[in-house]
Design a protein around this motif. Structure first.
Motif, PDB file in Angstrom:
ATOM      1  N   ARG A  63       0.829  -1.205   0.000  1.00 27.75           N
ATOM      2  CA  ARG A  63       0.000   0.000   0.000  1.00 27.75           C
ATOM      3  C   ARG A  63       0.868   1.261   0.000  1.00 27.75           C
ATOM      4  NH1 ARG A  63      -5.047   1.846   1.057  1.00 27.75           N
ATOM      5  NH2 ARG A  63      -5.241   3.811   2.199  1.00 27.75           N
ATOM      6  N   ALA A  64       1.904   1.268   0.804  1.00 32.37           N
ATOM      7  CA  ALA A  64       2.778   2.442   0.876  1.00 32.37           C
ATOM      8  C   ALA A  64       3.474   2.702  -0.459  1.00 32.37           C
ATOM      9  CB  ALA A  64       3.807   2.255   1.982  1.00 32.37           C
ATOM     10  N   LEU A  65       3.932   1.637  -1.123  1.00 34.28           N
ATOM     11  CA  LEU A  65       4.601   1.808  -2.408  1.00 34.28           C
ATOM     12  C   LEU A  65       3.647   2.300  -3.483  1.00 34.28           C
ATOM     13  CD1 LEU A  65       6.896  -1.356  -2.456  1.00 34.28           C
ATOM     14  CD2 LEU A  65       7.595   1.023  -2.101  1.00 34.28           C
ATOM     15  N   GLU A  66       2.380   1.987  -3.340  1.00 34.17           N
ATOM     16  CA  GLU A  66       1.396   2.415  -4.331  1.00 34.17           C
ATOM     17  C   GLU A  66       0.979   3.872  -4.142  1.00 34.17           C
ATOM     18  OE1 GLU A  66      -3.149   1.278  -5.841  1.00 34.17           O
ATOM     19  OE2 GLU A  66      -2.196   0.168  -4.213  1.00 34.17           O
ATOM     20  N   LEU A  67       0.873   4.335  -2.884  1.00 32.21           N
ATOM     21  CA  LEU A  67       0.244   5.627  -2.618  1.00 32.21           C
ATOM     22  C   LEU A  67       1.180   6.722  -2.130  1.00 32.21           C
ATOM     23  CD1 LEU A  67      -3.034   4.459  -0.820  1.00 32.21           C
ATOM     24  CD2 LEU A  67      -2.737   5.091  -3.224  1.00 32.21           C
ATOM     25  N   PHE A  68       2.263   6.376  -1.454  1.00 33.12           N
ATOM     26  CA  PHE A  68       2.987   7.387  -0.681  1.00 33.12           C
ATOM     27  C   PHE A  68       4.430   7.615  -1.127  1.00 33.12           C
ATOM     28  CE2 PHE A  68       0.035   5.265   2.452  1.00 33.12           C
ATOM     29  CZ  PHE A  68      -0.967   6.218   2.303  1.00 33.12           C
ATOM     30  N   THR A  69       4.761   7.326  -2.368  1.00 32.64           N
ATOM     31  CA  THR A  69       6.121   7.516  -2.841  1.00 32.64           C
ATOM     32  C   THR A  69       6.297   8.890  -3.485  1.00 32.64           C
ATOM     33  OG1 THR A  69       5.619   6.553  -4.993  1.00 32.64           O
ATOM     34  CG2 THR A  69       6.390   5.053  -3.262  1.00 32.64           C
ATOM     35  N   VAL A  70       7.538   9.305  -3.603  1.00 31.85           N
ATOM     36  CA  VAL A  70       7.853  10.558  -4.282  1.00 31.85           C
ATOM     37  C   VAL A  70       7.363  10.521  -5.717  1.00 31.85           C
ATOM     38  CG1 VAL A  70       9.743  12.034  -5.065  1.00 31.85           C
ATOM     39  CG2 VAL A  70       9.855  10.963  -2.815  1.00 31.85           C
ATOM     40  N   GLU A  71       7.497   9.385  -6.353  1.00 29.69           N
ATOM     41  CA  GLU A  71       7.131   9.270  -7.767  1.00 29.69           C
ATOM     42  C   GLU A  71       5.648   9.550  -7.998  1.00 29.69           C
ATOM     43  OE1 GLU A  71      10.896   7.451  -6.989  1.00 29.69           O
ATOM     44  OE2 GLU A  71       8.931   7.096  -6.077  1.00 29.69           O
ATOM     45  N   GLN A  72       4.778   9.005  -7.114  1.00 30.24           N
ATOM     46  CA  GLN A  72       3.350   9.256  -7.316  1.00 30.24           C
ATOM     47  C   GLN A  72       3.014  10.716  -7.036  1.00 30.24           C
ATOM     48  OE1 GLN A  72       0.718   9.976  -5.023  1.00 30.24           O
ATOM     49  NE2 GLN A  72       2.111  10.227  -3.287  1.00 30.24           N
ATOM     50  N   ASN A  73       3.713  11.334  -6.081  1.00 29.52           N
ATOM     51  CA  ASN A  73       3.478  12.738  -5.765  1.00 29.52           C
ATOM     52  C   ASN A  73       3.839  13.631  -6.953  1.00 29.52           C
ATOM     53  OD1 ASN A  73       4.803  15.421  -4.530  1.00 29.52           O
ATOM     54  ND2 ASN A  73       3.141  14.766  -3.190  1.00 29.52           N
ATOM     55  N   ILE A  74       5.001  13.381  -7.541  1.00 31.12           N
ATOM     56  CA  ILE A  74       5.451  14.185  -8.681  1.00 31.12           C
ATOM     57  C   ILE A  74       4.536  13.979  -9.884  1.00 31.12           C
ATOM     58  CG2 ILE A  74       7.327  14.453 -10.347  1.00 31.12           C
ATOM     59  CD1 ILE A  74       9.278  13.826  -8.064  1.00 31.12           C
ATOM     60  N   ALA A  75       4.151  12.735 -10.135  1.00 32.63           N
ATOM     61  CA  ALA A  75       3.276  12.456 -11.271  1.00 32.63           C
ATOM     62  C   ALA A  75       1.926  13.146 -11.109  1.00 32.63           C
ATOM     63  CB  ALA A  75       3.089  10.944 -11.421  1.00 32.63           C
ATOM     64  N   ALA A  76       1.401  13.166  -9.893  1.00 32.64           N
ATOM     65  CA  ALA A  76       0.101  13.800  -9.649  1.00 32.64           C
ATOM     66  C   ALA A  76       0.165  15.297  -9.931  1.00 32.64           C
ATOM     67  CB  ALA A  76      -0.342  13.539  -8.214  1.00 32.64           C
ATOM     68  N   PHE A  77       1.218  15.966  -9.437  1.00 35.48           N
ATOM     69  CA  PHE A  77       1.318  17.405  -9.665  1.00 35.48           C
ATOM     70  C   PHE A  77       1.626  17.725 -11.123  1.00 35.48           C
ATOM     71  CE2 PHE A  77       2.049  17.758  -4.982  1.00 35.48           C
ATOM     72  CZ  PHE A  77       0.972  18.594  -4.734  1.00 35.48           C
ATOM     73  N   HIS A  78       2.409  16.884 -11.771  1.00 36.04           N
ATOM     74  CA  HIS A  78       2.681  17.110 -13.191  1.00 36.04           C
ATOM     75  C   HIS A  78       1.379  17.049 -13.992  1.00 36.04           C
ATOM     76  CE1 HIS A  78       4.789  17.266 -16.955  1.00 36.04           C
ATOM     77  NE2 HIS A  78       4.390  16.067 -17.313  1.00 36.04           N
ATOM     78  N   GLY A  79       0.523  16.079 -13.688  1.00 38.15           N
ATOM     79  CA  GLY A  79      -0.765  15.986 -14.365  1.00 38.15           C
ATOM     80  C   GLY A  79      -1.643  17.198 -14.095  1.00 38.15           C
ATOM     81  N   LEU A  80      -1.640  17.688 -12.859  1.00 38.72           N
ATOM     82  CA  LEU A  80      -2.434  18.872 -12.535  1.00 38.72           C
ATOM     83  C   LEU A  80      -1.902  20.108 -13.249  1.00 38.72           C
ATOM     84  CD1 LEU A  80      -3.023  18.322  -8.708  1.00 38.72           C
ATOM     85  CD2 LEU A  80      -4.764  18.354 -10.501  1.00 38.72           C
ATOM     86  N   TYR A  81      -0.586  20.252 -13.332  1.00 38.57           N
ATOM     87  CA  TYR A  81      -0.016  21.390 -14.059  1.00 38.57           C
ATOM     88  C   TYR A  81      -0.504  21.395 -15.512  1.00 38.57           C
ATOM     89  CZ  TYR A  81       3.437  22.160 -10.289  1.00 38.57           C
ATOM     90  OH  TYR A  81       4.059  22.433  -9.094  1.00 38.57           O
ATOM     91  N   LEU A  82      -0.429  20.240 -16.156  1.00 36.51           N
ATOM     92  CA  LEU A  82      -0.850  20.161 -17.555  1.00 36.51           C
ATOM     93  C   LEU A  82      -2.337  20.460 -17.701  1.00 36.51           C
ATOM     94  CD1 LEU A  82       1.097  16.994 -18.756  1.00 36.51           C
ATOM     95  CD2 LEU A  82       1.656  19.389 -19.169  1.00 36.51           C
ATOM     96  N   GLU A  83      -3.141  19.928 -16.797  1.00 33.09           N
ATOM     97  CA  GLU A  83      -4.580  20.150 -16.894  1.00 33.09           C
ATOM     98  C   GLU A  83      -4.930  21.618 -16.695  1.00 33.09           C
ATOM     99  OE1 GLU A  83      -8.756  18.386 -14.983  1.00 33.09           O
ATOM    100  OE2 GLU A  83      -6.817  17.545 -14.412  1.00 33.09           O
ATOM    101  N   ILE A  84      -4.284  22.262 -15.734  1.00 35.11           N
ATOM    102  CA  ILE A  84      -4.577  23.676 -15.476  1.00 35.11           C
ATOM    103  C   ILE A  84      -4.186  24.537 -16.669  1.00 35.11           C
ATOM    104  CG2 ILE A  84      -3.923  25.671 -14.074  1.00 35.11           C
ATOM    105  CD1 ILE A  84      -3.653  23.740 -11.694  1.00 35.11           C
TER     106      ILE A  84
END
Length: 568
Positions: free
Chosen positions: A491-512
């Motif tokens: 669960r931790a590897l799926e939700l709480f890694t640096v990689e998922q955090n960066i990917a989430a913000f990168h997607g939000l930047y593009l969408e905005i």
């Protein structure tokens, strides 16, 4: 893309809050350019300096919140009149009776008790805030005006006006002075020279690393230039304000709560997206007026690499040892843990407890001393049993030594990790234990249940008996420990890694950016305009990248599709 990263007491300062996740975000998005706009909280913070900055940080501008700055401007009659009108309107919005901000009207900010002929308090607050910002941008001198007697008298008139809430009507002169001083500090961002075409007007979007003061420059960049705003809150600033002024008078608490509540509601109303770090923060934001459609939960990213060796089972754990890891302070409730361990020893005499972590400040030092004394009283040296004379089953240790050189070694020292807090935001130590594949027993506080997600045992806080029973059940069942530990690591590897955090913000930047009309003509490397660098449809206002857009001609479809796919 050019990002304006807004921080308060954080990145790029060495000792700043949220420094680590901001640094990881900037370094992880090397394809973008970052301008950092940072507020400092003290001279000591500035003296400690900055962290090493990666090449994608092209500019850093800082401003102190701990000391006022005066540009020496003296207002003329017209400027004084404008200031008095706007400040009086701001004060009236804070004093007016009405319920606290809620999520009932997310599009219009907080709900209020409206009077015929008087604009809603959210609109009054916003109009006054932007009016003061425009005055500061045109005339300067706002810092001195905010500290003037004119400001205090305007606040007093608002408190004495008909319809003012009762605590405001009861405000005395010391209360008015305290509120005026706090408003001056909170509104200092309005006086900065950041709001120019070559400043925040040059970025593609503003990303505030917290709410409140840090997001205020982003609010003004949106007002002056139409720059979209993304707000990230791992700890809701409005909640922090409520918890840090318990000794103030009712008048001061009421007026400051109204100010921070109105400011939070306006920030949430103008933000393109709001990213809470957990469901607990998300509920607070909804209650403060955030539109659910704008909320995107993005968990704090953590580096899992240091815990890989322990998590993959290459380090054996002592099956009779419980481990607690963290900063020693009263909120961690080690007293309940020690009493729970006394119950555990009655059922499992061979169990040991290792408390690993240093004290947090002078209060933590005193609390650590108290816990050591309590452990000595509860567990006197044993002459018989599995331990030799003088061997106390409770040990107090810190990482960095030969026995426990790293945090991963601390979790590897025991089969079960325990969290006993009575107050907790996002439980970082719990996630580290999950990375290590450890079964956990935690108290139900903050975002613990959300983080655990069924991969560990959760008990009520301040309940030593329940904590003891949960620990004993895991100590007696090694197969269950192994099963829960494996699930926790996955669960931790799926939700709480640096990689998922960066990917989430990168997607939000593009969408905005994909949903924001182009505000300026792109330039090439020589500074010459590039009139055909941007597709024509990018200038059309509205959400032209929605999944079901209107039909477009075939010649435009080729340019629209890539942006739409990126936004998704």
């Amino acid at each position: 893309m050019r990002i304006g990263l807004l921080t308060e007491g954080g990145y790029p300062y060495v000792s700043g809050d949220a420094r680590l996740w901001c640094d990881r975000l900037v370094r992880g998005l090397g394809q973008h350019e970052f301008d950092v706009y940072a507020f400092s909280r003290s001279q000591a913070e500035e003296d400690e300096g900055w962290v090493p900055l990666p090449p994608q940080v092209s500019r850093v501008r800082t401003a102190p919140l701990w000391t006022p700055e005066d540009d020496g401007v003296v207002y003329g009659r017209r400027a004084r009149r404008r200031f008095t009108e706007h400040y009086a309107e701001l004060a009236a919005a804070l004093c007016a009776a009405g319920p606290a901000p809620t999520g009932a009207r997310p599009d219009a900010g907080p709900a209020t008790a409206e009077t015929p002929g008087v604009p809603p308090q959210a609109d009054r607050f916003a109009n006054a805030l932007y009016g003061l910002a425009e005055l500061a941008r045109e005339e300067g001198g706002l810092a001195a005006a905010l500290r003037s007697e004119t400001a205090v008298r305007a606040l007093e008139r608002a408190c004495r006006a008909p319809g003012a809430q009762r605590p405001a009507r009861e405000a005395r002169v010391p209360d008015l002075l305290a509120v005026a001083a706090h408003l001056e500090r909170a509104l200092r961002p309005l006086t900065l020279d950041w709001y120019q075409e070559d400043g925040l007007g040059a970025v593609d979007l503003c990303h505030a690393a917290s709410g409140g003061t840090a997001a205020l420059p982003g609010l003004l960049a949106r007002h002056f230039f139409g720059v979209p705003l993304l707000v990230t809150e791992y700890g809701v600033r409005l909640r922090t304000h409520y918890l840090t002024r318990p000794d103030s008078s009712p008048a001061v608490r009421s007026l400051l709560a109204a100010f921070h509540g109105r400011l939070a509601a306006e920030i949430y109303r103008q933000a393109a997206f709001i990213t809470p770090g957990n469901t607990h923060a998300r509920r607070w934001q909804e209650r403060c007026g955030a539109d659910r459609a704008k909320l995107r939960t993005v968990y704090s990213g953590m580096d899992a690499a240091p815990f890989t060796e322990v998590g993959e089972g290459q380090e054996s754990a002592d099956p009779h040892t419980l481990v607690w890891v963290g900063r020693v302070e009263p909120a961690k409730d080690l007293v309940s843990l020690l009493h729970a361990f006394a119950e555990i020893r009655k059922q499992e005499p061979g169990t040991r407890l290792r408390i690993i972590g240093g004290p947090a400040g002078p209060e933590g030092e005193a609390y650590l001393g108290h816990c050591r004394m309590l452990a000595a009283q509860l567990f006197p040296d044993e002459a018989e049993g599995p331990h030799a004379v003088g061997d106390n089953p409770v040990s107090f240790e810190e990482t960095g030594g030969p026995e426990l050189p790293t945090p991963a070694d601390a979790y590897a020292a025991g089969a079960v990790t325990v969290l006993s807090s009575v107050v907790e935001g996002f439980p970082v130590r719990l996630v580290e234990a999950m990375f290590c594949g450890r079964a956990t027993v935690s108290t139900d506080v903050g975002a613990v249940v959300e983080v655990i997600g069924g991969t560990g045992l959760v008990v009520p806080p301040r309940n030593p008996r329940a904590l003891a029973e949960a620990c004993v059940s895991l100590l007696r069942d090694p197969e269950r420990r192994e099963r829960l530990g494996a699930a926790a690591r996955a669960r931790a590897l799926e939700l709480f890694t640096v990689e998922q955090n960066i990917a989430a913000f990168h997607g939000l930047y593009l969408e905005i950016v994909a949903r924001t009309p182009v505000r300026r003509l792109p330039l090439d490397h020589t500074g010459a305009p590039q009139p055909f660098a941007t597709p024509a449809e990018a200038h059309v206002p509205g959400h032209w990248t929605d999944p079901a857009p209107r039909p477009v001609p075939s010649w435009a479809a080729q340019e629209q599709v890539p942006v739409t796919e990126a936004a998704r």
